[in-house]
Design a protein around this motif. Structure first.
Motif, PDB file in Angstrom:
ATOM      1  N   ARG A 133      21.090  33.458  40.056  1.00  0.00           N
ATOM      2  CA  ARG A 133      20.304  32.385  39.431  1.00  0.00           C
ATOM      3  C   ARG A 133      19.858  31.367  40.475  1.00  0.00           C
ATOM      4  N   LYS A 134      20.693  31.101  41.474  1.00  0.00           N
ATOM      5  CA  LYS A 134      20.288  30.178  42.536  1.00  0.00           C
ATOM      6  C   LYS A 134      19.131  30.763  43.338  1.00  0.00           C
ATOM      7  N   ALA A 135      19.199  32.046  43.629  1.00  0.00           N
ATOM      8  CA  ALA A 135      18.100  32.695  44.361  1.00  0.00           C
ATOM      9  C   ALA A 135      16.807  32.623  43.559  1.00  0.00           C
ATOM     10  N   GLU A 136      16.908  32.816  42.258  1.00  0.00           N
ATOM     11  CA  GLU A 136      15.725  32.766  41.392  1.00  0.00           C
ATOM     12  C   GLU A 136      15.071  31.383  41.411  1.00  0.00           C
ATOM     13  N   LYS A 137      15.862  30.338  41.656  1.00  0.00           N
ATOM     14  CA  LYS A 137      15.321  28.987  41.729  1.00  0.00           C
ATOM     15  C   LYS A 137      14.674  28.704  43.081  1.00  0.00           C
ATOM     16  N   LEU A 138      15.226  29.271  44.153  1.00  0.00           N
ATOM     17  CA  LEU A 138      14.726  28.997  45.503  1.00  0.00           C
ATOM     18  C   LEU A 138      13.450  29.765  45.833  1.00  0.00           C
ATOM     19  N   LEU A 139      13.388  31.021  45.432  1.00  0.00           N
ATOM     20  CA  LEU A 139      12.296  31.890  45.862  1.00  0.00           C
ATOM     21  C   LEU A 139      10.902  31.403  45.474  1.00  0.00           C
ATOM     22  N   PRO A 140      10.695  30.841  44.281  1.00  0.00           N
ATOM     23  CA  PRO A 140       9.342  30.365  43.951  1.00  0.00           C
ATOM     24  C   PRO A 140       8.840  29.242  44.857  1.00  0.00           C
ATOM     25  N   TYR A 141       9.756  28.607  45.598  1.00  0.00           N
ATOM     26  CA  TYR A 141       9.359  27.541  46.515  1.00  0.00           C
ATOM     27  C   TYR A 141       9.094  28.058  47.926  1.00  0.00           C
ATOM     28  N   GLY A 142       9.027  29.376  48.072  1.00  0.00           N
ATOM     29  CA  GLY A 142       8.662  29.966  49.354  1.00  0.00           C
ATOM     30  C   GLY A 142       9.794  30.118  50.339  1.00  0.00           C
ATOM     31  N   ALA A 143      11.027  29.889  49.917  1.00  0.00           N
ATOM     32  CA  ALA A 143      12.164  30.010  50.830  1.00  0.00           C
ATOM     33  C   ALA A 143      12.369  31.461  51.270  1.00  0.00           C
ATOM     34  N   ARG A 144      12.819  31.647  52.518  1.00  0.00           N
ATOM     35  CA  ARG A 144      13.232  32.959  53.012  1.00  0.00           C
ATOM     36  C   ARG A 144      14.744  33.058  52.791  1.00  0.00           C
ATOM     37  N   VAL A 145      15.117  33.711  51.720  1.00  0.00           N
ATOM     38  CA  VAL A 145      16.513  33.732  51.281  1.00  0.00           C
ATOM     39  C   VAL A 145      17.261  34.921  51.870  1.00  0.00           C
ATOM     40  N   THR A 146      18.441  34.638  52.395  1.00  0.00           N
ATOM     41  CA  THR A 146      19.392  35.677  52.770  1.00  0.00           C
ATOM     42  C   THR A 146      20.622  35.506  51.896  1.00  0.00           C
ATOM     43  N   ALA A 147      21.063  36.585  51.282  1.00  0.00           N
ATOM     44  CA  ALA A 147      22.291  36.556  50.481  1.00  0.00           C
ATOM     45  C   ALA A 147      23.300  37.489  51.136  1.00  0.00           C
ATOM     46  N   VAL A 148      24.525  37.001  51.280  1.00  0.00           N
ATOM     47  CA  VAL A 148      25.559  37.807  51.902  1.00  0.00           C
ATOM     48  C   VAL A 148      26.739  37.949  50.944  1.00  0.00           C
ATOM     49  N   ALA A 149      27.136  39.197  50.689  1.00  0.00           N
ATOM     50  CA  ALA A 149      28.251  39.487  49.785  1.00  0.00           C
ATOM     51  C   ALA A 149      28.624  40.959  49.933  1.00  0.00           C
ATOM     52  N   PRO A 150      29.881  41.308  49.715  1.00  0.00           N
ATOM     53  CA  PRO A 150      30.266  42.728  49.785  1.00  0.00           C
ATOM     54  C   PRO A 150      29.551  43.580  48.732  1.00  0.00           C
ATOM     55  N   ALA A 151      29.197  42.978  47.594  1.00  0.00           N
ATOM     56  CA  ALA A 151      28.506  43.718  46.524  1.00  0.00           C
ATOM     57  C   ALA A 151      27.602  42.756  45.777  1.00  0.00           C
ATOM     58  N   PHE A 152      26.556  43.323  45.149  1.00  0.00           N
ATOM     59  CA  PHE A 152      25.586  42.500  44.441  1.00  0.00           C
ATOM     60  C   PHE A 152      25.447  42.960  42.990  1.00  0.00           C
ATOM     61  N   ALA A 153      25.362  41.987  42.092  1.00  0.00           N
ATOM     62  CA  ALA A 153      25.191  42.278  40.671  1.00  0.00           C
ATOM     63  C   ALA A 153      23.809  42.872  40.422  1.00  0.00           C
ATOM     64  N   PRO A 154      23.630  43.571  39.295  1.00  0.00           N
ATOM     65  CA  PRO A 154      22.296  44.081  38.953  1.00  0.00           C
ATOM     66  C   PRO A 154      21.276  42.947  38.882  1.00  0.00           C
ATOM     67  N   GLY A 155      20.087  43.218  39.339  1.00  0.00           N
ATOM     68  CA  GLY A 155      19.019  42.216  39.293  1.00  0.00           C
ATOM     69  C   GLY A 155      18.582  41.723  40.653  1.00  0.00           C
ATOM     70  N   TRP A 156      19.446  41.821  41.644  1.00  0.00           N
ATOM     71  CA  TRP A 156      19.084  41.326  42.978  1.00  0.00           C
ATOM     72  C   TRP A 156      17.907  42.103  43.559  1.00  0.00           C
ATOM     73  N   GLY A 157      17.888  43.395  43.357  1.00  0.00           N
ATOM     74  CA  GLY A 157      16.824  44.207  43.927  1.00  0.00           C
ATOM     75  C   GLY A 157      15.475  43.999  43.278  1.00  0.00           C
ATOM     76  N   GLU A 158      15.447  43.281  42.154  1.00  0.00           N
ATOM     77  CA  GLU A 158      14.193  43.065  41.428  1.00  0.00           C
ATOM     78  C   GLU A 158      13.572  41.697  41.717  1.00  0.00           C
ATOM     79  N   LEU A 159      14.211  40.908  42.575  1.00  0.00           N
ATOM     80  CA  LEU A 159      13.704  39.569  42.845  1.00  0.00           C
ATOM     81  C   LEU A 159      12.399  39.615  43.637  1.00  0.00           C
ATOM     82  N   PRO A 160      11.433  38.789  43.261  1.00  0.00           N
ATOM     83  CA  PRO A 160      10.197  38.701  44.044  1.00  0.00           C
ATOM     84  C   PRO A 160      10.392  37.757  45.225  1.00  0.00           C
ATOM     85  N   GLY A 161       9.578  37.900  46.229  1.00  0.00           N
ATOM     86  CA  GLY A 161       9.645  36.979  47.357  1.00  0.00           C
ATOM     87  C   GLY A 161      10.409  37.539  48.532  1.00  0.00           C
ATOM     88  N   HIS A 162      10.617  36.701  49.538  1.00  0.00           N
ATOM     89  CA  HIS A 162      11.257  37.119  50.793  1.00  0.00           C
ATOM     90  C   HIS A 162      12.777  36.970  50.655  1.00  0.00           C
TER      91      HIS A 162
END
Length: 213
Positions: free
Chosen positions: A26-55
Motif C-alpha cells: 500500500r505504501k508503494a501504491e501511494k509513492l509510485l503515482p508521484y514518479g518515485a523510483r521505488v525499490t522494495a527489499v524483502a525475502p518474499a513479496f505478497a501477491p500484487g507487487w508484480g502488477e504495480l505500475p511505474g518504476h
C-alpha cells in the motif's frame, strides 16, 4: 504533537521500502503515482507487487545497510517491530528520512492520508495519534471537492496559462486576481475554458487595471 506538513518532489527520486507484505504494498501504491523510483527489499513479496505500475525494483533478500545509500526516503514496513526499529536506527545514523509503520515514535516523517486530483495533493495527519481519524477526514475532503473528473484538466490548463499571464500582467495584485478569476470560471464550467472564453475573461479583467494607470 502536531507535525509540520511538508511536500516533497519525488519525481525520479529513489525511495526504499523495507518489507514485502500488504502494508508495504500500500505504501508503494501511494509513492509510485508521484514518479518515485521505488525499490522494495524483502525475502518474499505478497501477491500484487508484480502488477504495480511505474518504476519499481524488487530485491528478494534481507535488508542491508548499504540499501540506504542515495535514498530520498525509507519506509520500514516489516511484520517484525524489532527489525523495523533496526532499519529506523540505521536511517537516523545515515540522516535518511524514515517512516516506520505503526510506530510514530521511531519516524522522522509521517505518511499522511492522501487525497489526490491530478496535480492537487492534500495530506492529512493526526501526528500519529489516530490513522482512523485521518482516514475519516480524508473521506470527507474527497467527497467535498466539487469537481471530480475535471480537476486534473483544470490544473493542467491553469499551469499552462501562468507564464502567459505573468508576461501580460506585471502587477502582482492584478495577476493574483486574474488567476483567481480563471480558477473560479473553470470551477463554474466544470473544466478548462476554451481559448475564446479565456481571452474574453482576460480582456474583461485586465480593462480596469489598464484604465487606472
Amino acid at each position: 504533537m502536531a507535525h509540520f506538513p511538508l511536500f516533497i518532489d519525488l519525481e525520479n527520486r529513489p525511495c526504499l521500502i523495507v518489507g514485502g507484505g500488504r502494508v508495504a504494498l500500500r505504501k508503494a501504491e501511494k509513492l509510485l503515482p508521484y514518479g518515485a523510483r521505488v525499490t522494495a527489499v524483502a525475502p518474499a513479496f505478497a501477491p500484487g507487487w508484480g502488477e504495480l505500475p511505474g518504476h519499481i525494483a524488487l530485491l528478494r533478500r534481507a535488508f542491508r545497510a548499504g540499501d540506504l545509500d542515495g535514498q530520498t526516503l525509507v519506509i520500514a514496513a516489516m511484520d517484525d517491530p524489532a527489525r523495523n526499529a533496526e532499519v529506523a536506527a540505521r536511517c537516523k545514523e545515515a540522516r535518511v528520512p524514515v517512516n516506520v509503520v505503526d510506530d510514530p515514535a521511531r519516524c522522522t516523517f509521517l505518511f499522511p492520508a492522501l487525497v489526490r486530483r491530478g496535480a492537487l495533493s492534500i495530506g492529512i495527519s493526526t501526528g500519529g495519534a489516530s490513522p482512523a481519524a485521518a482516514a475519516y477526514v480524508r473521506e470527507r475532503i474527497a467527497a467535498a471537492l466539487p469537481v471530480e473528473e475535471g480537476w486534473e484538466e483544470i490544473l493542467t490548463y491553469l499551469a499552462a496559462r501562468r507564464a502567459e499571464i505573468k508576461a501580460r500582467v506585471p502587477d502582482g495584485a492584478a495577476r493574483a486576481e486574474l488567476f483567481t478569476a480563471l480558477f473560479d470560471a473553470c470551477m463554474a464550467r466544470g473544466g478548462p475554458l476554451t481559448e475564446e472564453e479565456t481571452e474574453r475573461l482576460l480582456a474583461r479583467r485586465q480593462a480596469p487595471f489598464s484604465a487606472s494607470r
